[in-house]
Design a protein around this motif. Structure first.
Motif, PDB file in Angstrom:
ATOM      1  N   LEU A  84      39.779  40.651  35.195  1.00 47.51           N
ATOM      2  CA  LEU A  84      40.292  41.995  34.943  1.00 47.51           C
ATOM      3  C   LEU A  84      39.178  43.028  35.084  1.00 47.51           C
ATOM      4  O   LEU A  84      39.411  44.163  35.498  1.00 47.51           O
ATOM      5  CB  LEU A  84      40.916  42.050  33.551  1.00 47.51           C
ATOM      6  CG  LEU A  84      42.184  41.204  33.392  1.00 47.51           C
ATOM      7  CD1 LEU A  84      42.598  41.127  31.945  1.00 47.51           C
ATOM      8  CD2 LEU A  84      43.312  41.765  34.219  1.00 47.51           C
ATOM      9  N   GLY A  85      37.972  42.614  34.727  1.00 43.31           N
ATOM     10  CA  GLY A  85      36.831  43.511  34.874  1.00 43.31           C
ATOM     11  C   GLY A  85      36.633  43.913  36.323  1.00 43.31           C
ATOM     12  O   GLY A  85      36.400  45.082  36.637  1.00 43.31           O
ATOM     13  N   ILE A  86      36.723  42.931  37.215  1.00 41.56           N
ATOM     14  CA  ILE A  86      36.533  43.224  38.637  1.00 41.56           C
ATOM     15  C   ILE A  86      37.665  44.117  39.149  1.00 41.56           C
ATOM     16  O   ILE A  86      37.441  45.029  39.940  1.00 41.56           O
ATOM     17  CB  ILE A  86      36.453  41.923  39.461  1.00 41.56           C
ATOM     18  CG1 ILE A  86      35.190  41.138  39.092  1.00 41.56           C
ATOM     19  CG2 ILE A  86      36.469  42.202  40.939  1.00 41.56           C
ATOM     20  CD1 ILE A  86      33.898  41.753  39.573  1.00 41.56           C
ATOM     21  N   LEU A  87      38.853  43.877  38.666  1.00 45.29           N
ATOM     22  CA  LEU A  87      39.968  44.744  39.080  1.00 45.29           C
ATOM     23  C   LEU A  87      39.664  46.188  38.713  1.00 45.29           C
ATOM     24  O   LEU A  87      39.908  47.109  39.494  1.00 45.29           O
ATOM     25  CB  LEU A  87      41.252  44.299  38.379  1.00 45.29           C
ATOM     26  CG  LEU A  87      42.144  43.329  39.117  1.00 45.29           C
ATOM     27  CD1 LEU A  87      43.405  43.101  38.319  1.00 45.29           C
ATOM     28  CD2 LEU A  87      42.504  43.859  40.491  1.00 45.29           C
ATOM     29  N   ASP A  88      39.125  46.362  37.506  1.00 43.37           N
ATOM     30  CA  ASP A  88      38.751  47.714  37.097  1.00 43.37           C
ATOM     31  C   ASP A  88      37.656  48.260  37.988  1.00 43.37           C
ATOM     32  O   ASP A  88      37.657  49.433  38.353  1.00 43.37           O
ATOM     33  CB  ASP A  88      38.265  47.715  35.643  1.00 43.37           C
ATOM     34  CG  ASP A  88      39.408  47.504  34.662  1.00 43.37           C
ATOM     35  OD1 ASP A  88      40.564  47.600  35.106  1.00 43.37           O
ATOM     36  OD2 ASP A  88      39.139  47.239  33.483  1.00 43.37           O
ATOM     37  N   LEU A  89      36.736  47.390  38.342  1.00 47.97           N
ATOM     38  CA  LEU A  89      35.610  47.819  39.165  1.00 47.97           C
ATOM     39  C   LEU A  89      36.094  48.303  40.532  1.00 47.97           C
ATOM     40  O   LEU A  89      35.595  49.295  41.057  1.00 47.97           O
ATOM     41  CB  LEU A  89      34.622  46.664  39.334  1.00 47.97           C
ATOM     42  CG  LEU A  89      33.320  47.043  40.007  1.00 47.97           C
ATOM     43  CD1 LEU A  89      32.485  47.904  39.089  1.00 47.97           C
ATOM     44  CD2 LEU A  89      32.546  45.808  40.404  1.00 47.97           C
ATOM     45  N   VAL A 129      26.796  43.499  39.455  1.00 42.05           N
ATOM     46  CA  VAL A 129      27.302  44.833  39.178  1.00 42.05           C
ATOM     47  C   VAL A 129      26.176  45.684  38.615  1.00 42.05           C
ATOM     48  O   VAL A 129      25.521  45.318  37.645  1.00 42.05           O
ATOM     49  CB  VAL A 129      28.464  44.762  38.184  1.00 42.05           C
ATOM     50  CG1 VAL A 129      28.975  46.143  37.887  1.00 42.05           C
ATOM     51  CG2 VAL A 129      29.559  43.899  38.754  1.00 42.05           C
ATOM     52  N   THR A 132      28.987  50.807  36.259  1.00 43.62           N
ATOM     53  CA  THR A 132      30.443  50.876  36.217  1.00 43.62           C
ATOM     54  C   THR A 132      30.916  52.269  35.831  1.00 43.62           C
ATOM     55  O   THR A 132      32.105  52.541  35.817  1.00 43.62           O
ATOM     56  CB  THR A 132      30.997  49.871  35.200  1.00 43.62           C
ATOM     57  OG1 THR A 132      30.302  50.043  33.975  1.00 43.62           O
ATOM     58  CG2 THR A 132      30.831  48.456  35.684  1.00 43.62           C
TER      59      THR A 132
END
Lengths: 229, 1046
Positions: A84-89, A129, A132
């Motif tokens: 989900l973090g990557i989706l946000d990214l 990363v 962000t």
């Protein structure tokens, strides 16, 4: 770790290819094609994760993607990244592009691949990363393009000076030539030459024109000068 | 000056820029490749110009072409030129191109070291940033070693922008140069508490990556991370830390206990789904690590499962997917709590999203128990029927087989049901997995003895209906099952009731349309069938019937003899002749059945795939040692000098086995048998040939229960497997009733006694006994087989090198190499040593002088003596010096470290040997050095390493000369002759040989083809082997290394 970041359009044309592990060009293209076919098969309202297994040779590799209008943004990550973090990214990355290009569309990515890379470099480096926070990313990207502009305008100054010297040489001592670059983005500089005759009391500055150097170059400038003369 | 600039600018205006290139490509859709090759030609022209702006523009275009899949590594040098431009604009273009195309194999990369170092220390933070970014993509071990110290310094830069980049790049440096980890680690740790959140996040990121691979070294950081977790508000950092804890808890259960509370608090409080999900994940990891120790964490499990259920029920497909993913982790240790959500998971099988369906399938795999296997498989069968698209259906099929066959058919209570499921699966059209079904059929029929009768009857049916299976097309994968069916029917033909009919079915003309390998099995197995029928008839005294069957074979076999498939043809013609011979005998009324059936006597047992590998070498047994010392037979051997090669040479002569008389052998055999009989782990070669005619004792003790075949094989209107489900349910019910009765009795007896529960199996599961006691023959394993799978570990894991203890204090020798200028003072001070290079060069000179003196005049002995003395004095001085130095260094550590140049800290050796070629016998690596004396020569040093257990000799190296580069051969030999390698190689030994090459031009890279021929000599004799290779002379290899002095 992020293994690769791929951006391509609905037809699989690459718009950004960034691998964080060296692969030969053919292998890169193969992965691009495979990824495209895998992603293309999927409907709109299904989940954004895809297990790609054999694609990178490591079993815990996953594709996380988002589809915006005509573009797919695909991040290929391993298990140390939060899905989900990557989706946000991805969202952050796209929003940043939107800010930097002002209403980004596919055409911006097509013609400014280098700029997209520079922005991406402020988000991810070496597969990790970096930042962000969108404001921070935009600030750093803009600071660098400002720096670039300053350097370019420096070269514009050189151009102006050159044009002036060139014109002066053509006109002779009776005239006074001044040149200024009106627009200096890339190779097509619009140059305006002002020519004045100090000897003539009524002589006022004439704007010679704005020759399009890219097309006719020096020749057209000459023509324009003759008209004025 | 200005004019020149303008001229450059004007030139530039006629070049295409990136936008023009893109536009051009878009306008040339039909002949894109041609257009691009044209553009590349232009780019090549542009790269030749002096103007850096033009070059940068060209490189920028190349970067774009690289994205389209064009190799741009040829422009590597130009890219470096652009990287070293003074302007940021160009530098950035250069670094971008480099990061896209440079890698460890790029040979010009070593030229960048100083440029990068300069950029790293640039006053402009963006120059530094761009260099760091580029470096992150193409850092090589050499770059990492040379720049580690510079990057480490940047970790404390004043600008957070640089700090965070430097921190992240350190991870890449660690990977390439593991020695840097320990010296850099304290500073990295410091950065965890950096005031800038970005830097902090970067440090967390790096440590998480490190800890993921080697968690045990980072346990000591747990308190620090714990503090961060409770104080940080940055979700990104929190996620990373929580993930890290997930990796640490398995090593330290106490940590887990501490974590549960804050994590559950986070689960309750956070609104970010990503954080919630990671918390749940880590709680699961904690619970897994605790599962053995503390059973009363059911509240936490419940919380997790409950949260996951919410995720799975969410309309967001992403959450649904992740929920299922996490669920599968809980499943491993707490299957019970997941099994209650079976409804939900089965529901997910209907989802339109394939990722989700596959996840659900995975979960099902772990959820099955003896109790629900039939039900779950039934559901899956329904899905198989419904499934659209063969890929998903194939996936379902493999999953069904996986689920049923997992851990040695652990959950199958009724193999009749399983066989009928397999038979049902054969009705699938167009599946690619026919061979899987076939393998299962074979496996079950071979390993479950009790089921053979049933299996054979089903297979006979399949053979009978072969036309249905193989009807559609040749490439229909399902016809593979016929392979299994034919084999089973043949091998276990004694169970076949209507053997005649089956044989008939196998002889049908339609069979010839099957793939060759299946026909071959058909042919082979119809003989088995034939043999058993023959025996049957003979025993019954029906001679005519026996002759009839022989006649049938002779009539039908020719259709296989004509087969285009060689295997089929060969087998068929061989068998046809055999049967013709049998017919002759039959006519003479000779009983033949016994002999025919003896052809197929004996039973095939399954052997575990890794059986051979797993035999451990028993303690005390040295496989290389002599069983009997070989007699020193010849005198010639005595003459040989006792060299190190002595042992190896001996090994090549044949070992002599001691001769044992028959009696002794028999006695030993008996003793061994006795021993095996007493060893419970020895799998006896099952009292094998159990064909009926052989009356072997010992069959009785195998608990084979006869199957009651009152069950009708086909129930009209209903798939067969369902029938078995019903029967099984009834049976279970009965069993339960019986057990309950027993239990009541037992309870009275057992009251007060401690009752042990198996933690994994639910009680209800234990109750279900298999329908019949199936005797699953385990795959044969050798005695003392090792249980572990050590061979599965990957020996070349790049992260292994980073398994470094970080808590030990740092030793001086571990400090990062720092590039320093040669210390001028050090040379002046008397204490310091003369650079070793000089020393070396001096000594031989002296010797030379001495030599000359000897020759010229022997009279001047005195002088010589003086010289000798001098030398001695010098030597002793040297000694003193070194002593002094040693002393000195002990007293003043700090100074000596500063002064220490080459001797204290030798730079890691530049091992530049590259692989030349390799085969099972030999491995060759090479290195090319320029020749100091002769400009037009280079020396190629080749290391030959014998990898085999044989002796390698008569090695000869030959190279096809090119115009530019020629191998220097001894005078008089032709250009086609090879050069013999001046040594031989015993097993495991490596040695180095040098070859000289002459060159015309050093601006040309070259690849020379060559061959190495050698003779392999071992016990069995000697063979001549060849190894081809390509010798690569890059231009850089012509460089001559010279030490620099100031």
């Amino acid at each position: 770790m992020i293994n690769a970041i791929l951006v391509f359009n609905n037809h699989g044309k690459p718009r950004l290819v960034r691998f964080y592990r060296h692969l030969a060009e053919e292998a890169q293209q193969q992965i691009l094609r495979d990824t495209f076919h895998m992603v293309l098969r999927r409907d709109e309202h299904v989940c954004n994760f895809l297990e790609c297994g054999s694609l990178f040779g490591s079993p815990d590799c996953k594709l996380i993607y988002r589809h915006y209008a005509t573009l797919y943004f695909v991040f290929c990550v391993d298990s140390s990244e939060s899905e989900l973090g990557i989706l946000d990214l991805i969202q952050v990355f796209v929003e940043t592009l939107d800010k930097c290009f002002e209403n980004v569309c596919e055409l911006d990515l097509i013609f400014h691949m280098d700029k997209v890379h520079y922005i991406l470099q402020e988000v991810v480096i070496g597969g990790m990363v970096l930042e962000t926070n969108m404001n921070e990313i935009v600030a750093q990207a803009e600071a660098q393009s400002k720096l670039e502009k300053a350097e370019v305008s420096g070269s514009v100054w050189g151009l102006e000076r050159g044009a002036q010297v060139w014109a002066q040489g053509r006109l002779g001592s009776g005239y006074h030539a001044g040149a200024s670059v009106l627009w200096g983005g890339g190779r097509r500089e619009l140059v305006a030459l002002r020519v004045s005759q100090p000897a003539h009391p009524q002589g006022k500055a004439h704007r010679v024109g704005a020759p399009h150097w890219g097309v006719q170059g020096a020749a057209s400038m000459q023509v324009l000068l003759c008209c004025q003369g | 000056m200005a004019l020149k600039m303008v001229k450059g600018s004007i030139d530039r205006m006629f070049d295409k820029n990136l936008q023009d290139l893109v536009r051009g490509i878009r306008n040339h859709k039909e002949d894109e490749a041609k257009y691009i090759s044209q553009c590349i030609d232009e780019i090549k022209q542009e790269l030749k110009q002096d103007n850096i702006a033009v070059k940068a523009n060209a490189v920028c275009k190349l970067t774009y072409l690289q994205m389209l899949g064009y190799d741009i590594s040829w422009a590597a040098f130009n890219i470096i030129e652009v990287m070293s431009a003074s302007k940021f604009t160009f530098k950035r273009i250069g670094y971008l191109a480099a990061s896209q195309c440079f890698h460890e194999g790029t040979d010009v990369i070593m030229l960048t070291t100083n440029q990068i170092r300069k950029d790293l220390s640039s006053p402009n933070q963006y120059d530094t940033g761009v260099a760091l970014t580029g470096l992150s993509c193409f850092v090589t071990p050499d770059l990492a070693r040379d720049l580690a110290n510079d990057i480490m310094t940047l970790m404390s830069h004043t600008k957070p922008y640089i700090r965070k980049k430097a921190v992240l790049i350190m991870y890449k440096v660690f990977l390439k140069y593991p020695e840097s980890l320990r010296p850099a680690f304290p500073r990295l740790k410091e950065k965890l508490e950096d005031p800038d959140p970005g830097v902090q996040s970067a440090a967390v990121n790096v440590i998480c990556e490190l800890a993921r691979r080697n968690p045990k070294n980072y346990l000591s950081l747990a308190p620090l991370f714990f503090k961060l977790m409770t104080s940080s508000t940055n979700n990104w950092v929190l996620i990373k830390i929580i993930k890290l804890f997930g990796a640490l808890t398995p090593l330290e259960p106490r940590l887990g206990k501490k974590l549960i509370e804050p994590l559950t608090n986070l689960i309750h409080s956070t609104s970010a789904m990503s954080l919630l999900y990671e918390c749940v994940n880590t709680v699961i990891a904690v619970l897994i690590s605790l599962s053995s120790g503390m059973p009363n964490h059911s509240a936490s499990i419940q919380l997790c499962v409950q949260k996951l259920r919410i995720l799975i029920e969410d309309s967001d497909q992403n959450l649904k997917y992740l929920g299922l993913l996490a669920m599968s982790k809980i499943l491993k240790t707490h299957p019970k709590s997941v099994q209650s959500h079976k409804d939900l998971i089965l529901q997910c099988l209907d989802d339109k999203d394939e990722s989700i369906r596959l996840r659900a399938l995975d979960l099902l795999y772990g959820m099955v128990s003896k109790k629900n296997l039939m039900e779950i498989v039934k559901k899956l069968m329904i899905h198989v029927d419904k499934a659209e698209g063969t890929t998903y259906r194939d996936e379902l099929l493999t999953k069904i087989i996986d689920i049923c066959s997992q851990s040695n058919y652990q959950y199958i209570t009724n193999f009749e049901w399983y066989i009928s499921i397999l038979v049902e699966l054969t009705r699938l059209e167009g599946t690619r997995h026919g061979h899987l079904i076939a393998a299962q059929m074979l496996d079950v029929a071979i390993r479950v003895k009790a089921i053979r009768k049933f299996a054979v009857s089903q297979m006979a049916m399949l053979l009978d209906n072969a036309h249905l299976i193989a009807s559609n097309t040749q490439r229909n994968g399902i016809c593979e099952v016929l392979y299994a069916a034919a084999w089973i029917c043949g091998e276990f033909s004694e169970h076949l009731e209507e053997a005649n009919q089956t044989l008939e079915a196998m002889l049908r003309p339609k069979v010839t349309t099957l793939p060759g390998h299946i026909q071959a099995v058909y042919v082979q197995n119809m003989v088995k069938l034939y043999a058993s029928i023959l025996q049957q008839k003979e025993q019954a005294g029906e001679k005519e019937a026996a002759q009839e069957i022989t006649q049938l074979m002779i009539e039908r076999l020719p259709q296989f003899v004509q087969s285009a498939d060689l295997e089929v043809q060969e087998r068929a013609s061989c068998i046809l002749q055999l049967i013709k011979y049998i017919q002759k005998l039959q006519v003479k009324e000779v009983p033949v059945a016994e002999e025919v059936i003896a052809l197929f006597a004996g039973e095939l047992n399954p052997v575990a795939p890794k059986a051979q590998k797993k035999v451990p070498v028993p303690e005390g047994l040295d496989l290389d040692a002599w069983i009997n010392e070989p007699p020193s037979d010849s005198e010639s051997e005595d003459e040989k000098p006792k060299t190190i090669f002595h042992d190896e040479e001996q090994r090549h002569s044949k070992p002599r086995h001691p001769e044992m008389d028959e009696e002794e052998l028999a006695r030993r055999r008996e003793a061994r048998k006795q021993e095996q009989a007493n060893n419970p782990f020895y799998i006896k070669s099952s009292p094998s040939p159990q064909k009926r005619y052989q009356d072997t004792p010992g069959v009785e003790h195998i608990p084979v229960v006869q199957i009651d075949l009152s069950v009708p094989l086909k129930v009209p209107g209903m798939p067969m497997s369902d029938q078995y489900v019903k029967l099984e349910e009834e049976r279970r019910h009965k069993q339960k009733l019986e057990k309950d009765k027993k239990k009541k009795k037992q309870k009275k007896e057992k009251r007060g006694k401690h009752h042990r529960h198996n933690s994994l199996h639910t009680e209800s599961e234990e109750d279900i006994a298999p329908a019949h006691h199936v005797d699953i023959i385990t795959e044969e394993m050798p005695e003392n087989a090792l249980p572990s799978d050590e061979d599965d570990k990957d020996p070349n894991d790049p992260y292994k090198a980073l398994d470094i203890d970080l808590d030990k204090p740092l030793a001086d020798s571990e400090k990062l190499p720092v590039q320093r200028h040669r210390n001028a003072e050090a040379l002046k001070t008397p204490e310091s040593e003369v650079p070793p290079v000089e020393k070396k060069s001096k000594k031989p000179k002296k010797k030379e002088k001495k030599h000359k003196e000897k020759e010229k005049d022997k009279g001047k002995k005195k002088e010589k003596e003086k010289k000798h003395k001098k030398e001695k004095e010098e030597k002793s001085k040297d000694k003193k010096k070194s002593k002094k130095k040693h002393h000195h260094s002990e007293e003043e550590m700090a100074e000596s470290v500063q002064n220490g140049t080459l001797d204290d800290e030798p730079l890691p050796p530049m091992s530049s040997y590259r692989l030349l070629a390799e085969n099972p016998y030999i491995k060759t690596t090479y290195d090319i050095q320029g020749n100091l004396q002769n400009d037009s020569q280079v020396t190629v040093s080749v290391i030959f390493e014998n990898k085999s257990t044989s002796f390698l000799k008569s090695m000869e190296l030959n190279v096809l000369d090119s115009l530019n580069t020629k191998m220097l051969r001894p005078e008089g030999s032709s250009v086609h002759d090879g050069i013999p390698v001046p040594f031989q190689l015993p097993p495991g030994i490596s040695n180095e040989a040098q070859f000289v090459f002459t060159l015309q031009s050093i601006v040309m890279a070259q690849k020379l083809k060559g061959t190495l021929s050698f003779i392999v000599k071992n016990d069995e004799g000697s063979t001549h082997e060849k190894l081809d290779f390509k010798l690569h002379f890059s231009c850089a290899s012509y460089l001559i290394t010279t030490p620099c002095y100031r």
